[in-house]
Enzyme design. Structure first.
Site: not given
Length: 147
Positions: A23, A100
């Site tokens: 991430y 996402h």
């Protein structure tokens, strides 16, 4: 001036700490600051909301219909199984773009399916935090309302 809700679901408050290899190292505050600056330059207003609780996200979607021109939504893991969020998205007359940060299709098998995508205007995956800006650009270009 267009006004969009940027809605973040479970564990996104852990950005910068949770799996930085997946991430990245920027925090949720970093993301919001970056998006605020992007929006300011583009004459767009953004409101940010994050929750780890499904009901809070459902409430935010319901309330969005009266306040915003569209929604950028990173539902986190709820994307894979939350029929309640799917129903909430389907019940509002705003465009919702699912975002996402990671490429969910390159990850575990259970992450490959979104129950939300069929009721969203589109889905952006795997482009990191830039995906949020792309979603905002799309909402601006199409006016935010479901056609």
């Amino acid at each position: 001036m267009p006004h969009f809700l940027v809605l973040n679901g479970p564990n996104l408050n852990r950005l910068g700490k949770r799996e930085p290899a997946v991430y990245g190292s920027k925090t949720l505050t970093d993301l919001e600051t970056d998006l605020f600056q992007f929006a300011e330059r583009a004459n767009i207003q953004l409101t940010f909301f994050q929750s780890n609780h499904e009901g809070d996200l459902i409430d935010a979607l319901h309330e969005a219909e009266e306040q915003y021109d569209g929604v950028v939504f990173n539902p986190g893991a709820f994307t894979h199984y939350s029929y309640a969020l799917r129903d909430a998205i389907a019940s509002i007359s705003l465009s919702v773009v699912e975002v996402h940060i990671s490429n969910v299709h390159k990850r575990e098998e259970f992450r490959h399916h979104s129950v939300l995508a069929p009721v969203c205007q589109g889905q952006i995956v795997g482009l990191g935090l830039e995906g949020y800006k792309l979603a905002i650009r799309y909402l601006v270009s199409e006016g935010g309302a479901v056609s």
